[in-house]
Design a protein around this motif. Structure first.
Motif, short mmCIF file in Angstrom:
data_model
loop_
_atom_site.label_atom_id
_atom_site.label_comp_id
_atom_site.label_asym_id
_atom_site.label_seq_id
_atom_site.Cartn_x
_atom_site.Cartn_y
_atom_site.Cartn_z
N UNK A 181 1.17 -6.94 0.46
CA UNK A 181 0.96 -5.72 1.45
C UNK A 181 0.59 -4.49 0.46
N UNK A 182 0.41 -3.44 1.53
CA UNK A 182 -0.06 -2.05 1.23
C UNK A 182 0.37 -1.18 2.27
N UNK A 183 0.26 0.11 1.75
CA UNK A 183 0.56 1.13 2.90
C UNK A 183 -0.60 2.13 3.32
N UNK A 184 -0.65 2.52 4.37
CA UNK A 184 -1.46 3.61 4.85
C UNK A 184 -0.72 4.83 5.02
N UNK A 185 -0.86 6.05 4.42
CA UNK A 185 -0.38 7.25 4.83
C UNK A 185 -1.28 8.31 5.20
N UNK A 186 -0.96 8.73 6.40
CA UNK A 186 -1.89 9.73 7.28
C UNK A 186 -0.91 11.17 7.03
N UNK A 187 -1.65 11.78 6.22
CA UNK A 187 -0.99 13.27 5.93
C UNK A 187 -0.88 14.17 6.77
N UNK A 188 -1.93 14.03 7.87
CA UNK A 188 -1.62 15.01 9.00
C UNK A 188 -0.59 14.65 10.00
N UNK A 189 -0.53 13.49 10.38
CA UNK A 189 0.52 13.02 11.31
C UNK A 189 1.80 12.79 10.50
N UNK A 190 1.64 12.53 9.49
CA UNK A 190 3.19 12.28 8.68
C UNK A 190 3.26 10.61 8.92
N UNK A 191 2.67 9.89 9.26
CA UNK A 191 3.05 8.65 9.55
C UNK A 191 2.53 7.68 8.31
N UNK A 192 3.67 6.64 8.05
CA UNK A 192 3.21 6.03 6.73
C UNK A 192 3.56 4.51 7.36
N UNK A 193 2.62 3.50 7.36
CA UNK A 193 2.68 2.08 7.91
C UNK A 193 2.53 1.16 6.62
N UNK A 194 3.25 -0.02 6.61
CA UNK A 194 3.12 -0.92 5.63
C UNK A 194 2.25 -2.00 6.37
#
Length: 232
Positions: A181-194
């Protein structure tokens, strides 16, 4: 800004490469690796070199600390960890590089404060924080986001104003052995997804055909979500 966050490759070049290939579809602006290129399997030097070539932000993991003699471990663990072989195989450039690494990194971006650690906020190098830890002071954190590795168990948990993200392991997942696994963090939307990657039978065989400890092999055979806490 999109940040890809991954951790705990542990010398597994096959899994690491497949995760990095999948990460590219998100077109991240930055890659942050939370530590533990080394230990258990033998391609840690190659993984570290790849991370450096892509200008990733790399943190110190407990296995790097043990490899350098900064963190003690019981001699009986050497049969599992294989850190003596890693020390013999690491390039001089990579050895010098990890000697300057830190186990935590924090940023403030798009109005959000984020902490990146190998372990947990209280012990950035060697602290374990599981989702079901009822004794931990989850709500007493000054950060909006905390990204962690070390446990090899991915989860996202929100407490008060803080989102805790354990990105799991891109090399040795301990719940489902064929789903790094890994995560993507969108700093503009504040959404973090694994995101979890499916490893094929042939890819798994490329990993397990090598000389790995039986307890490491057992991790790869797991198919459930039960929290298993050995192999620390």
């Amino acid at each position: 800004m999109k940040i890809a966050v991954l951790s705990d490759a542990h010398g597994n070049d096959v899994y690491f490469d497949k995760c990095m290939c999948d990460i590219q579809k998100h077109k991240p602006d930055q890659v942050i690796f939370l530590g533990d290129c080394f230990g258990y399997m033998r391609d840690g030097n190659a993984i570290l070199s790849k991370l450096r070539q892509m200008n990733a932000r790399i943190l110190l993991g407990n296995h790097e600390a043990m490899l350098m003699g900064l963190l003690p471990y019981h001699p009986e663990k050497e049969e599992i960890y294989g850190l003596k072989a890693d020390r013999e195989n690491i390039s001089d450039s990579n050895l010098a590089y990890i000697s300057g690494l830190l186990s935590e990194y924090d940023i403030e971006i798009d109005g959000k404060k984020a902490l990146f650690v190998h372990g947990c906020p209280d012990n950035s190098l060697n602290g374990y924080l599981y989702e079901d830890d009822g004794a931990y002071h989850w709500e007493q954190c000054s950060y909006d986001y905390v990204f962690m590795g070390h446990t090899h168990h991915p989860y996202i948990k929100k407490c008060s104003h803080t989102v805790y993200v354990n990105v799991g392991s891109c090399g040795l997942p301990r719940d489902n052995g064929t789903a790094p696994s890994y995560a993507i963090f969108d700093t503009q939307t504040g959404k973090a997804v694994i995101y979890r990657i499916e490893i094929t039978k042939n890819e798994l065989e490329k990993v397990t055909i090598n000389n790995i400890h039986s307890s490491v092999y057992e991790c790869f055979m797991r198919k459930g979500n039960k929290v298993c806490r050995q192999l620390m």
